[in-house]
Design an enzyme around this catalytic site. Structure first.
Site, PDB file in Angstrom:
ATOM      1  N   HIS A  84      -6.637  -6.392  -1.388  1.00 54.08           N
ATOM      2  CA  HIS A  84      -5.884  -5.232  -0.484  1.00 54.08           C
ATOM      3  C   HIS A  84      -4.763  -6.181   0.573  1.00 54.08           C
ATOM      4  O   HIS A  84      -4.941  -5.406   1.769  1.00 54.08           O
ATOM      5  CB  HIS A  84      -6.457  -3.810  -0.010  1.00 54.08           C
ATOM      6  CG  HIS A  84      -4.993  -2.521  -0.060  1.00 54.08           C
ATOM      7  ND1 HIS A  84      -4.477  -1.852  -1.172  1.00 54.08           N
ATOM      8  CD2 HIS A  84      -5.064  -1.893   1.061  1.00 54.08           C
ATOM      9  CE1 HIS A  84      -3.293  -1.955  -0.492  1.00 54.08           C
ATOM     10  NE2 HIS A  84      -3.694  -1.407   0.240  1.00 54.08           N
ATOM     11  N   SER A 117       0.749  -0.844   0.280  1.00 56.54           N
ATOM     12  CA  SER A 117      -0.250  -0.426  -0.082  1.00 56.54           C
ATOM     13  C   SER A 117       0.732   1.352   0.160  1.00 56.54           C
ATOM     14  O   SER A 117       1.654   0.982  -0.788  1.00 56.54           O
ATOM     15  CB  SER A 117      -0.819  -0.212   0.792  1.00 56.54           C
ATOM     16  OG  SER A 117      -2.689   1.070   0.989  1.00 56.54           O
ATOM     17  N   ASP A 160      -8.283  -5.433  -5.913  1.00 56.13           N
ATOM     18  CA  ASP A 160      -8.027  -4.372  -5.066  1.00 56.13           C
ATOM     19  C   ASP A 160      -8.611  -2.931  -5.447  1.00 56.13           C
ATOM     20  O   ASP A 160      -8.451  -2.741  -6.855  1.00 56.13           O
ATOM     21  CB  ASP A 160      -6.013  -4.479  -4.438  1.00 56.13           C
ATOM     22  CG  ASP A 160      -6.033  -3.166  -4.071  1.00 56.13           C
ATOM     23  OD1 ASP A 160      -6.643  -2.326  -3.327  1.00 56.13           O
ATOM     24  OD2 ASP A 160      -5.409  -3.229  -3.675  1.00 56.13           O
TER      25      ASP A 160
END
Length: 783
Positions: free
Chosen positions: A512, A361, A481
């Site tokens: 994610h 991320s 995602d």
């Protein structure tokens, strides 16, 4: 269970013998039985005497009639494949009579995709080859057998040295001796405009053996969340109730950042011992896995976080340069100090100056950003679920969009979230006014009114600088995602294609999430092969051994396919799918329906794609294909959509869906074994996960989606004025995907207005007229 394995090497016999000797295993005895007995005794490292080892062997079965100790006591001159793998499977963590049956050992190995020798073992040479293969076979506990044995002390006699086995590093470092320390790195930034270089805190975990002269490579994770986050409820945006009408305009590109020439801090002395203890733990199990293998792990939250100077900027050049400064210190070309304000220098003397970046991320995003600097000490990056352009995270085709699951978040909200200087009140008060000015600047420049691709977003598009990348990169991303959408990784992959640097791509069916603890893929072992090559210089041909593209299938559990590229090249074709011949009309009531049903973002995501939906009047559902044979979509679907609206500006959303009752994968991998993934001897462990089918069938599945403002038919950087009722053609790239559509299921396209989960929520009810005859969907397909 399928234990796919791509990182296992097949060296020649002489190399195998040398490596077996290196780890202390015998390779020659008076007889085959004696060699087998000595080898299996060595495997029982938790037993400390010969008699204790034999008792341990007596607890393992060789056949239904004989335990291993009794079998070997019979002095066999050969060992059948069935007996060898009956014993071997137990060392791999499988239970005889439960996980596998004695009369089906070889079939179990085949189904589980465990490698086997070709025939019965009749010589010591064949036994050595079989043992070498077994040691490099994946276990029920995710890691290979040699790693699993190491958790019981099998490699303790090698402690404190880098040991390479099958091209990978072994867990031979004592994690009880890890040195934890903090330093402050001098940057080129002055983000708080105080006339002094911002000092950046870094927390280091390095093997204790570095104190004795071992030089460790460094895994660096730039983690803005490392020192805590703040409550952002008060600053999270309420999705706007009105879509602004834009003027006609075309945006310029960002101007390059020019740094002031600031004086460097005076140095009054130099030490090798830090003055501050690293009191916060690491956060990534893959980093910990390598800590046990002699790699140092380094975390820095970056500019504007607790312990560091400066202000947050969400994706700006300051954050890139902040990460690069840490890399340069580890590489030996930048200065650091023992305290934030002091003048005593400390070098990364313990580091071999080879650095890799890791993280998911925001963490993986900063790895991409740092790589685009071309800094030479960065030898590779393992970037997971990462943003490559912040516009593709917070905006889309002239619209404000929210990352999936975070409605109302924006660049300013994330800046508040990660501004952990607030957790040190005395420090934060010194720059309170400057921080408020920075927030106001972010709020204005991010432009929630019009949502266009402005210089603010252009400055946060790392793909602009891809040509600077000098190191090979690995990217991992979820095909489902909807937070950091797949476009981020696929466009980055395409941008790297012309470079001499290589890009390896892993695509899974989750959202994610990390991939290293998923059982069906040897991702951890592959990263070991990769980092052993990149940071330790091991000649293991990792570049060619690891597949270029690895993709998880969405229908067959535990199935991974490999290819030379994604969505292009041999095996990929395109099909133009007409949407119809007529015109269809609908009115978007979704905001009113959303409020009337007290729906949520998650609820909207579910309901909008259902055959029977509370949003049925606010959409058009177009069944497109019902293939007689399985169809695999791979690449970026493109929709050319001609439409008109009764408003000067409108949100258009599209969703490509799989219709038909079926058991599909759950949104994320489920638990297989809690704390079953061992990271080293007497060290941490992590959960083992796997993607599984949901227990109940579902009626529909989202494949891909896109959003656009009708005022941006040309590009996100250019808006036009459109009169109500005027037809425009939107050229929409949907999110890239790899999707296996089984025969008999229906591929459908949903066209609707506002997306209550991801766009703003206009109250005006807009009527859409779709010219289906002038529209088409172009599908990329893998043949």
């Amino acid at each position: 269970m399928r234990l796919n394995q791509f990182a296992r090497l097949n060296p020649d016999h002489a190399t195998q013998i040398a490596e077996l000797n290196t780890i202390g295993l015998p390779t020659e005895k008076a007889s085959l039985a004696e060699l087998a007995h000595a080898t299996y005794q060595a495997f029982e490292a938790q037993a400390l005497t010969a008699s204790a080892k034999d008792e341990a062997l007596a607890e393992r079965a060789a056949t239904t009639k004989l335990d291993v100790a009794a079998f070997l006591a019979g002095n066999p001159t050969s060992i059948s494949r069935e007996v060898f793998y009956t014993i071997g499977l137990q060392y791999l963590g499988f239970e005889a009579g439960i996980d596998f049956q004695y009369d089906q050992v070889l079939e179990f190995c085949k189904q589980t995709r465990l490698p086997m020798v070709a025939g019965d073992i009749t010589s010591q040479a064949e036994f050595n080859a079989a043992i070498y293969l077994l040691l490099n076979t994946r276990s029920k506990h995710l890691v290979t057998l040699i790693d699993l044995l190491a958790t019981k002390g099998f490699l303790q006699h090698l402690s404190g040295n880098f040991v390479i086995f099958n091209g990978k590093t072994l867990p031979t470092f004592d994690t009880h001796k890890v040195i934890r320390e903090r330093v402050w790195i001098e940057s080129d930034l002055d983000s708080d405009a105080d006339g002094q270089r911002d000092m950046l805190e870094a927390t280091i975990f390095r093997p204790g053996e570095t104190a004795d002269g071992v030089k460790s490579p460094a895994l660096f994770t730039a983690n803005p969340y490392f020192h805590g986050t703040n409550d952002v409820t008060a600053v999270t945006h309420v999705p706007e109730p009105e879509l602004a009408v834009k003027p006609a305009r075309k945006q310029a590109s960002a101007e390059p950042v020019v740094r002031p020439d600031l004086p460097q801090r005076e140095v009054t002395g130099e030490v090798t011992t830090a003055a501050a203890y690293g009191d916060e733990d690491g956060i990534y199990s893959l980093n910990d896995y390598f800590l046990a293998r002699g790699f140092a792990t380094v975390y820095s939250a970056g500019v504007g976080t607790r312990g560091s100077d400066g202000l947050r900027g969400t994706g700006n050049q300051d954050e890139t340069d902040s990460a690069v400064a840490v890399i340069e210190w580890l590489g030996g070309t930048r200065r650091a100090f023992t305290t934030r304000t002091g003048t005593t220098e400390i070098k990364a003397w313990w580091c071999n100056h080879n650095v890799a970046m890791t993280g998911k991320s925001y963490l993986g995003t900063l790895a991409i950003a740092a790589a685009t600097s071309g800094t030479p000490a960065l030898k590779t990056a393992i970037s997971e679920s990462a943003i490559s352009s912040w516009y593709d995270y917070y905006r889309e085709n002239g619209l404000v969009v929210a990352p999936g699951g975070f409605q109302g978040e924006d660049a300013d909200v994330l800046a508040v979230d990660t501004y952990s200087r607030l957790k040190a009140a005395g420090d934060a008060n010194k720059v309170a006014d400057k921080w408020q000015a920075r927030l106001a600047e972010l709020g204005a420049d991010q432009d929630r009114e019009f949502g266009d691709y402005t210089p603010f977003w252009d400055a946060r598009n790392y793909r602009n600088n891809v040509a600077n990348i000098k190191c090979d990169i690995i990217s991992e991303h979820g095909l489902n995602d909807w937070n950091v959408k797949p476009k981020n990784v696929i466009e980055f992959h395409k941008a790297m294609a012309p470079l001499s640097a290589h890009h390896k791509l892993y695509l899974h069916q989750g959202q994610h999430v990390y991939l290293n603890n998923v059982l069906s893929l040897d991702y951890t072992d592959q990263m070991n092969l990769w980092l052993s090559n990149k940071l330790l210089g091991v000649d293991n041909d990792a570049l060619n051994q690891l597949p270029d593209v690895t993709i998880q299938d969405n229908v067959e559990p535990e199935t991974w396919t490999t290819s030379a590229d994604f969505g292009t090249g041999a095996g990929i074709s395109t099909q133009d799918v007409p949407l119809g011949t007529d015109k269809q009309t609908f009115t978007d009531h979704s905001t009113a329906e959303f409020k009337a049903h007290n729906d949520t973002s998650d609820g909207f995501e579910f309901n909008i794609i259902q055959p029977e939906s509370i949003y049925g009047d606010s959409r058009i559902v177009l069944p497109l294909l019902k293939p007689e044979q399985d169809l695999v979509i791979e690449g970026t679907p493109h929709l050319s959509l001609t439409l008109s609206v009764d408003a000067p500006s409108a949100i258009t959303s599209v969703r490509l869906i799989d219709l038909g009752e079926a058991k599909r994968f759950t949104p994320n991998a489920g638990l297989v074994e809690a704390a079953g993934y061992p990271l080293g001897y007497d060290f941490k462990s992590a959960n083992i996960l796997e993607f599984k089918n949901a227990p109940k069938p579902t009626q529909a599945k989202l494949i891909s989606l896109a959003h656009a403002n009708t005022q941006n038919p040309i590009s996100p950087a250019e808006s036009i004025v459109t009169a109500p009722g005027t037809e425009v053609t939107l050229e929409l790239d949907l999110q890239p995907t790899h999707y296996h559509l089984p025969a008999g299921r229906t591929l459908a396209l949903i066209i609707h207005g506002a997306d209550q989960a991801q766009t703003i929520r206009p109250t005006r009810e807009v009527t859409y007229t779709l010219n289906l005859g002038a529209s088409k969907l172009t599908l990329p397909e893998r043949n």
